[in-house]
Design an enzyme around this catalytic site. Structure first.
Site, mmCIF file in Angstrom:
data_model
loop_
_atom_site.group_PDB
_atom_site.id
_atom_site.type_symbol
_atom_site.label_atom_id
_atom_site.label_comp_id
_atom_site.label_asym_id
_atom_site.label_seq_id
_atom_site.Cartn_x
_atom_site.Cartn_y
_atom_site.Cartn_z
ATOM 1 C CG ASP A 1 -1.513 1.324 1.328
ATOM 2 O OD1 ASP A 1 -2.645 1.458 0.391
ATOM 3 O OD2 ASP A 1 -1.698 2.024 2.773
ATOM 4 C CG ASP B 1 -1.870 7.517 0.360
ATOM 5 O OD1 ASP B 1 -1.934 8.450 0.501
ATOM 6 O OD2 ASP B 1 -2.480 7.136 -0.590
ATOM 7 N NE ARG C 1 -11.054 9.409 1.859
ATOM 8 C CZ ARG C 1 -10.024 8.917 1.801
ATOM 9 N NH1 ARG C 1 -9.036 9.137 2.294
ATOM 10 N NH2 ARG C 1 -10.804 7.505 1.162
ATOM 11 C CB SER D 1 -2.176 3.480 -3.830
ATOM 12 O OG SER D 1 -2.689 4.523 -3.335
ATOM 13 N N GLY D 2 -4.492 2.994 -2.921
ATOM 14 C CA GLY D 2 -6.243 3.143 -3.352
ATOM 15 C C GLY D 2 -6.467 4.993 -2.864
ATOM 16 C CE LYS E 1 -5.296 -0.599 -1.911
ATOM 17 N NZ LYS E 1 -4.953 0.063 -0.508
ATOM 18 C CG ASN F 1 -8.852 0.088 0.109
ATOM 19 O OD1 ASN F 1 -10.057 -0.808 -0.275
ATOM 20 N ND2 ASN F 1 -8.213 0.893 -0.630
#
Length: 280
Positions: A79, A81, A124, A168-169, A213, A239
């Site tokens: 991932d 972040d 967001r 990554s999201g 993912k 996530n």
């Protein structure tokens, strides 16, 4: 089994006491603050006792097969972040709009698994509408930092022959630059829509959520002629749980409790390169 104990500091008397809890037959100092306790027994009761003792001593621990080598794996998937990097990029972008508290609250709830990821990302990103796209470069230049131990971990993975995936999201603006900067093999994330130099508040195409993912890891393993059982997958939020769940080794890095509870290994104190001490 071996029990690996490591921390930013480590007192030998504490190491000896925790090793005794697991019935270790010997202790090998790997570094000044990392130790391999050999010949241990792993049961639910022993794991619980070790977990409590390590938390009190601010030590990370992992029960691993004695013969395990990094080269046994074929893929290292991470991932971005709050895992490979120290920040949540979307929160820092929002700070440019004066909206960091609002966006951070949604981010935290999503990472704890309290809000469905697609909904959280849509909400967001919508708050970023109208922001000048130059804010993305400012975040990259001024705020983005690698997590401790990231470069050491990646260098060792490459030497051992593992391919590297950043999944990554977050957003391609950041994953593409990090991929190039670190020489990663693959990256997959979301595309922010930009029109006339400004963010529209929308994502282009499908959202890279937990299911995506997992599918990314599974498909890449198939391309590499292997299976997720030969993948190390690292993450910190809800996530990440699906892709961690199919991995041969799942690593929770400075993670939310729901993630730590389900991971094979939790690194709460040491850097990302702490995983290297797990292997012969």
């Amino acid at each position: 089994m071996n029990l690996i104990l490591q921390g930013l500091t480590a007192e030998r008397n504490v190491i000896d006491r925790i090793a005794a809890l697991a019935g270790a037959t010997g202790i090998v100092a790997l570094t000044a603050t990392a130790f391999r306790c050999e010949g241990v027994t792993q049961t639910a009761d022993i794991k619980a006792a070790v977990d409590a003792a390590c938390l009190a001593a601010q030590l990370d621990y992992a029960f691993v097969k004695a013969s395990l080598q990094l080269a046994d794996f074929k893929l290292l998937a991470m991932d971005m972040d709050s895992t490979l990097i120290t920040i949540e990029c979307i929160d820092e972008i929002a700070d440019m709009q004066g909206l960091k508290p609002q966006v951070s609250a949604i981010t935290e709830a999503a990472m704890r698994g309290e809000i469905e990821f697609n909904d959280s990302l849509t909400r967001r990103v919508a708050l970023l509408a109208g922001l000048d796209a130059s804010a993305l470069q400012r975040v990259f230049d001024e705020r983005l930092q690698l997590s401790p131990g990231a470069e050491n971990m990646l260098a060792a993975a490459k030497v051992a022959g593992l391919k590297t995936l950043l999944v990554s999201g977050g957003f391609t603006f950041f994953t593409d630059r990090i991929k190039q900067q670190l020489g990663l093999d693959y990256a997959h994330s979301n595309v922010l829509e930009i029109v006339d130099g400004k963010l529209t508040g929308r994502v282009v195409g499908g959202i890279v959520n937990a299911e995506q993912k997992k599918l990314t890891v599974a498909h890449l393993c198939a391309e590499l002629g292997t299976t997720p059982a030969n993948a190390i997958v690292m993450g910190d939020g809800a996530n990440d749980l699906q892709m961690m769940g199919i991995a041969g080794m799942s690593v929770a890095f400075r993670a939310k409790p729901v993630v730590r509870a389900q991971a094979d290994v939790a690194l709460n104190f040491v850097g990302l390169d702490g995983i290297l001490n797990l292997f012969r």
